[in-house]
Structures are given as C-alpha cells and as structure tokens.
Scaffold this motif. Structure first.
Motif, PDB file in Angstrom:
ATOM      1  N   VAL A   6      71.361 -64.272   1.389  1.00  9.62           N
ATOM      2  CA  VAL A   6      70.458 -63.154   1.171  1.00  9.62           C
ATOM      3  C   VAL A   6      71.273 -61.861   1.179  1.00  9.62           C
ATOM      4  O   VAL A   6      72.055 -61.638   2.084  1.00  9.62           O
ATOM      5  CB  VAL A   6      69.400 -63.086   2.293  1.00  9.62           C
ATOM      6  CG1 VAL A   6      68.439 -61.932   2.055  1.00  9.62           C
ATOM      7  CG2 VAL A   6      68.648 -64.402   2.382  1.00  9.62           C
ATOM      8  N   CYS A   7      71.082 -61.079   0.153  1.00 12.74           N
ATOM      9  CA  CYS A   7      71.740 -59.786   0.124  1.00 12.74           C
ATOM     10  C   CYS A   7      71.197 -58.957   1.278  1.00 12.74           C
ATOM     11  O   CYS A   7      69.994 -58.779   1.407  1.00 12.74           O
ATOM     12  CB  CYS A   7      71.482 -59.070  -1.198  1.00 12.74           C
ATOM     13  SG  CYS A   7      72.045 -57.357  -1.196  1.00 12.74           S
ATOM     14  N   ARG A   8      72.092 -58.460   2.102  1.00 10.13           N
ATOM     15  CA  ARG A   8      71.610 -57.746   3.284  1.00 10.13           C
ATOM     16  C   ARG A   8      71.143 -56.335   2.956  1.00 10.13           C
ATOM     17  O   ARG A   8      70.656 -55.626   3.807  1.00 10.13           O
ATOM     18  CB  ARG A   8      72.678 -57.727   4.377  1.00 10.13           C
ATOM     19  CG  ARG A   8      73.947 -56.998   4.032  1.00 10.13           C
ATOM     20  CD  ARG A   8      74.913 -57.079   5.213  1.00 10.13           C
ATOM     21  NE  ARG A   8      76.268 -56.813   4.838  1.00 10.13           N
ATOM     22  CZ  ARG A   8      76.819 -55.587   4.814  1.00 10.13           C
ATOM     23  NH1 ARG A   8      76.086 -54.553   5.128  1.00 10.13           N
ATOM     24  NH2 ARG A   8      78.063 -55.430   4.465  1.00 10.13           N
ATOM     25  N   ASP A   9      71.308 -55.951   1.706  1.00  8.92           N
ATOM     26  CA  ASP A   9      70.786 -54.647   1.309  1.00  8.92           C
ATOM     27  C   ASP A   9      69.409 -54.754   0.671  1.00  8.92           C
ATOM     28  O   ASP A   9      68.469 -54.120   1.094  1.00  8.92           O
ATOM     29  CB  ASP A   9      71.759 -53.980   0.342  1.00  8.92           C
ATOM     30  CG  ASP A   9      72.654 -52.977   1.043  1.00  8.92           C
ATOM     31  OD1 ASP A   9      72.916 -53.185   2.254  1.00  8.92           O
ATOM     32  OD2 ASP A   9      73.079 -52.009   0.399  1.00  8.92           O
ATOM     33  N   CYS A  10      69.301 -55.567  -0.366  1.00 11.51           N
ATOM     34  CA  CYS A  10      68.042 -55.609  -1.105  1.00 11.51           C
ATOM     35  C   CYS A  10      67.214 -56.839  -0.753  1.00 11.51           C
ATOM     36  O   CYS A  10      66.042 -56.915  -1.114  1.00 11.51           O
ATOM     37  CB  CYS A  10      68.298 -55.555  -2.615  1.00 11.51           C
ATOM     38  SG  CYS A  10      69.147 -57.006  -3.255  1.00 11.51           S
ATOM     39  N   GLY A  11      67.810 -57.796  -0.069  1.00  5.67           N
ATOM     40  CA  GLY A  11      67.033 -58.951   0.381  1.00  5.67           C
ATOM     41  C   GLY A  11      66.831 -60.029  -0.662  1.00  5.67           C
ATOM     42  O   GLY A  11      66.146 -61.008  -0.412  1.00  5.67           O
ATOM     43  N   ILE A  21      76.571 -58.568   0.247  1.00  7.91           N
ATOM     44  CA  ILE A  21      75.603 -57.855  -0.566  1.00  7.91           C
ATOM     45  C   ILE A  21      75.885 -58.154  -2.030  1.00  7.91           C
ATOM     46  O   ILE A  21      76.994 -58.523  -2.402  1.00  7.91           O
ATOM     47  CB  ILE A  21      75.612 -56.323  -0.318  1.00  7.91           C
ATOM     48  CG1 ILE A  21      76.981 -55.728  -0.671  1.00  7.91           C
ATOM     49  CG2 ILE A  21      75.246 -56.008   1.120  1.00  7.91           C
ATOM     50  CD1 ILE A  21      77.014 -54.223  -0.523  1.00  7.91           C
ATOM     51  N   CYS A  22      74.867 -57.985  -2.856  1.00 10.10           N
ATOM     52  CA  CYS A  22      75.001 -58.372  -4.253  1.00 10.10           C
ATOM     53  C   CYS A  22      75.668 -57.273  -5.083  1.00 10.10           C
ATOM     54  O   CYS A  22      75.870 -56.161  -4.620  1.00 10.10           O
ATOM     55  CB  CYS A  22      73.628 -58.712  -4.831  1.00 10.10           C
ATOM     56  SG  CYS A  22      72.553 -57.289  -5.054  1.00 10.10           S
ATOM     57  N   GLY A  23      75.989 -57.603  -6.303  1.00 15.02           N
ATOM     58  CA  GLY A  23      76.687 -56.675  -7.175  1.00 15.02           C
ATOM     59  C   GLY A  23      75.931 -55.373  -7.391  1.00 15.02           C
ATOM     60  O   GLY A  23      76.523 -54.296  -7.397  1.00 15.02           O
TER      61      GLY A  23
HETATM   62 ZN   LIG Z   1      71.367 -56.510  -3.214  1.00 11.70          ZN
END
Ligand SMILES: [Zn+2]
Length: 129
Positions: A6-11, A21-23
C-alpha cells in the motif's frame, strides 16, 4: 505468490513499492520539495510554520524532508509560538526515529571509545602507553 503493498501516501495498492510510496506520490513529493526549496532560497532562515503557511506543503511532509536530511530546521522563529511548534516537531522526529530505524543510518558501531556504562571494578582513570 506476490505481495501487495500500500502506498503510504495515497493508500492505493501496488505490486511492489521500492520506496513505500508509488510513482505518482514520489513525483508529488519532489514537486513539493522543489517548491519548499525555492521558497527557502527567497526566505532564508524562515521558520517551519512560515514555510508551511507560505508553500502549502503540510508539516508532516516537511518533517519527512527534514528527516531525510534534505531540509534543515534553522534557528528559532521570531515568535514563541513558532518556536514551540518547532520544538514539538523535533521531539516528534526524535520519537519517530527512535521507534523506526531508518535504513542506512547507524548510530552504533562507533569507531571511537564508547562511553562504557559498565565500569571496571576498582578502576580509576588510566591511560595506556
Ligand atoms: Zn501513492
């Protein structure tokens, strides 16, 4: 079987996230960093609170930049309130660092003489050689 992260920024869910975190979020972060960096160039020594207010980059994100060593907290801001906020942030960072070891950062294994908590029995100060 593949893991899902899970991206810890956007979930959002991803198969693999090298940095947690994702790109998209990495891009967003970089943009925020550039905004802060540029603003600080115009306003050197500004307080954290002022930077948050002026750039719109949220304080937790600033904290991440600081933790990553990309930003530094300058001295105290002009007001006691701003100073207090910075103190809080520092305390929070210290707690965070203490509870979650950051990869690549090691405070152990110092080359010099450590301050030994255990004293030699009957030992005073001594020099060798
Ligand atoms: Zn993200």
């Amino acid at each position: 079987m593949s893991t899902v992260e899970v991206c810890r920024d956007c979930g959002k869910l991803f198969g693999f996230l090298a940095r947690g975190i994702c790109g998209d979020c990495i891009d967003a972060r970089e943009l925020q960093f550039v905004v802060v960096k540029e603003w600080l160039r115009e306003n050197p020594g500004a307080s954290l609170a002022a930077a948050v207010a002026a750039t719109g980059v949220p304080e937790p994100r600033m904290a991440e930049f600081i933790r990553e060593g990309r930003l530094e907290l300058a001295g105290a801001g002009p007001s006691p309130e701003e100073k207090r906020l910075e103190e809080e942030l520092r305390a929070r960072l210290v707690r965070e660092i203490a509870s979650r070891p950051v990869m690549g950062t090691s405070v152990s294994a110092a080359a010099g003489e450590p301050e030994a908590p255990h004293r030699r029995p009957g030992g005073g100060m001594r020099t060798r050689g």
